[in-house]
Design a protein around this motif. Structure first.
Motif, PDB file in Angstrom:
ATOM      1  N   ALA A   7       0.824  -1.420   0.243  1.00 31.76           N
ATOM      2  CA  ALA A   7       0.150   0.094   0.436  1.00 31.76           C
ATOM      3  C   ALA A   7       0.857   1.496  -0.056  1.00 31.76           C
ATOM      4  N   SER A   8       0.852   2.441  -0.402  1.00 35.51           N
ATOM      5  CA  SER A   8       1.445   3.826  -0.853  1.00 35.51           C
ATOM      6  C   SER A   8       1.568   4.540   0.416  1.00 35.51           C
ATOM      7  N   THR A   9       0.534   4.114   1.795  1.00 34.70           N
ATOM      8  CA  THR A   9       0.800   4.246   3.350  1.00 34.70           C
ATOM      9  C   THR A   9       1.848   3.643   3.073  1.00 34.70           C
ATOM     10  N   GLN A  10       2.183   2.058   3.308  1.00 36.89           N
ATOM     11  CA  GLN A  10       3.160   1.428   3.910  1.00 36.89           C
ATOM     12  C   GLN A  10       4.551   2.155   3.134  1.00 36.89           C
ATOM     13  N   ARG A  11       4.765   2.358   1.912  1.00 37.87           N
ATOM     14  CA  ARG A  11       5.725   2.845   1.161  1.00 37.87           C
ATOM     15  C   ARG A  11       6.231   4.498   2.124  1.00 37.87           C
ATOM     16  N   GLN A  12       5.150   4.738   1.895  1.00 34.31           N
ATOM     17  CA  GLN A  12       5.559   6.502   2.230  1.00 34.31           C
ATOM     18  C   GLN A  12       5.937   6.238   3.871  1.00 34.31           C
ATOM     19  N   THR A  13       5.693   5.539   4.505  1.00 33.31           N
ATOM     20  CA  THR A  13       6.335   5.207   5.913  1.00 33.31           C
ATOM     21  C   THR A  13       7.792   5.182   6.240  1.00 33.31           C
ATOM     22  N   LEU A  14       8.089   3.693   4.973  1.00 35.00           N
ATOM     23  CA  LEU A  14       9.474   3.414   4.614  1.00 35.00           C
ATOM     24  C   LEU A  14      10.258   4.755   4.022  1.00 35.00           C
ATOM     25  N   ILE A  15       9.772   5.213   3.689  1.00 38.53           N
ATOM     26  CA  ILE A  15      10.391   6.902   2.697  1.00 38.53           C
ATOM     27  C   ILE A  15      10.549   7.540   3.844  1.00 38.53           C
ATOM     28  N   ALA A  16       9.210   7.687   4.876  1.00 36.24           N
ATOM     29  CA  ALA A  16      10.029   8.366   6.342  1.00 36.24           C
ATOM     30  C   ALA A  16      10.736   8.442   7.166  1.00 36.24           C
ATOM     31  N   LEU A  17      10.985   6.361   7.141  1.00 37.24           N
ATOM     32  CA  LEU A  17      12.169   6.042   7.965  1.00 37.24           C
ATOM     33  C   LEU A  17      13.692   6.972   7.445  1.00 37.24           C
ATOM     34  N   TYR A  18      13.651   6.473   5.888  1.00 35.75           N
ATOM     35  CA  TYR A  18      14.982   6.813   5.635  1.00 35.75           C
ATOM     36  C   TYR A  18      14.808   7.859   5.536  1.00 35.75           C
ATOM     37  N   ASN A  19      14.524   9.163   5.625  1.00 33.18           N
ATOM     38  CA  ASN A  19      14.944  10.092   5.168  1.00 33.18           C
ATOM     39  C   ASN A  19      15.066  10.660   7.067  1.00 33.18           C
ATOM     40  N   ALA A  20      14.034   9.848   7.642  1.00 35.69           N
ATOM     41  CA  ALA A  20      14.180  10.189   9.769  1.00 35.69           C
ATOM     42  C   ALA A  20      15.243  10.026  10.601  1.00 35.69           C
ATOM     43  N   THR A  21      16.444   9.023   9.715  1.00 36.12           N
ATOM     44  CA  THR A  21      17.562   8.163  10.332  1.00 36.12           C
ATOM     45  C   THR A  21      18.509   7.980   9.669  1.00 36.12           C
ATOM     46  N   GLU A  78       5.786   7.966  12.135  1.00 32.20           N
ATOM     47  CA  GLU A  78       4.773   6.835  11.546  1.00 32.20           C
ATOM     48  C   GLU A  78       5.069   5.524  11.258  1.00 32.20           C
ATOM     49  N   LEU A  79       6.173   5.117  12.167  1.00 34.51           N
ATOM     50  CA  LEU A  79       6.106   3.803  11.713  1.00 34.51           C
ATOM     51  C   LEU A  79       5.209   2.803  12.393  1.00 34.51           C
ATOM     52  N   GLY A  80       4.357   4.118  13.161  1.00 29.48           N
ATOM     53  CA  GLY A  80       3.068   3.311  13.638  1.00 29.48           C
ATOM     54  C   GLY A  80       1.627   2.434  12.920  1.00 29.48           C
ATOM     55  N   ASN A  81       1.998   2.936  11.610  1.00 29.06           N
ATOM     56  CA  ASN A  81       1.180   2.645   9.890  1.00 29.06           C
ATOM     57  C   ASN A  81       1.366   1.604   9.600  1.00 29.06           C
ATOM     58  N   LEU A  82       2.601   0.482  10.232  1.00 24.35           N
ATOM     59  CA  LEU A  82       2.942  -0.490   9.823  1.00 24.35           C
ATOM     60  C   LEU A  82       2.613  -1.294  10.191  1.00 24.35           C
ATOM     61  N   THR A  83       1.570  -1.810  10.975  1.00 27.67           N
ATOM     62  CA  THR A  83       0.334  -2.451  11.293  1.00 27.67           C
ATOM     63  C   THR A  83       0.451  -4.010  10.922  1.00 27.67           C
TER      64      THR A  83
END
Length: 166
Positions: A7-21, A78-83
């Motif tokens: 899902a695009s929400t999962q993808r956006q969460t992964l990108i947020a993880l990459y960018n935040a870290t 956002e990692l909380g979205n990866l249920t």
């Protein structure tokens, strides 16, 4: 429909993880930005399961294993979205800031290991929602405060490692 597409929400969460870290400075970030790039600057949708440190099953991200990979910065809420996540292993990095209370949304989590970072603040009471959790590693951080009584809800817990904190 491609079952490998997350899902695009999962993808956006992964990108947020990459960018935040600080993903561009990770020791290994293979696959994340392998050409051809999608307009969001990352590898094409459907490739996420091949990105370093990730496992996706039937379009659901189930594992993030980025231990000892030079992650810096903070853990994004956002990692909380990866249920569908079952394993979140970010130990032995240089992560700072707070443990996001949103991690309490990850009801399928079996392993949460954030040890060996510079995480501060208190343990979020919301982690008591992780009823399937078997391993909770928060050792070698700068955590303060008391252990939330809500962690008593973790009936499946086998290991809770908290040493070397405040």
């Amino acid at each position: 429909y491609d079952a490998s597409l997350i899902a695009s929400t999962q993808r956006q969460t992964l990108i947020a993880l990459y960018n935040a870290t600080g993903g561009d400075s990770w020791t290994n970030n293979s696959g994340w930005k392998t050409a051809p790039l999608y307009p969001d600057g990352f590898a094409m949708p459907g490739t996420e399961g091949t990105w370093y440190g990730l496992t996706a099953v039937s379009g659901v991200v189930t594992r993030i294993q980025l231990q000892s990979n030079n992650l810096t910065g903070t853990i994004p809420a956002e990692l909380g979205n990866l249920t569908g996540l079952e394993f979140l292993e970010l130990m032995s990095n240089q992560l700072s800031g707070l443990i996001p209370s949103e991690l309490g949304n990850l009801a399928n989590l079996i392993t949460l290991d954030l040890g060996g970072n510079q995480l501060a603040g208190s343990i979020p009471a919301q982690l008591g929602n992780l009823v399937n959790l078997q391993w909770l590693g928060l050792y070698r951080n700068n955590l303060t405060g008391s252990i939330p009584p809500e962690l008593g809800n973790l009936s499946a817990l086998q290991s809770f490692i908290l040493r070397y904190n405040q």
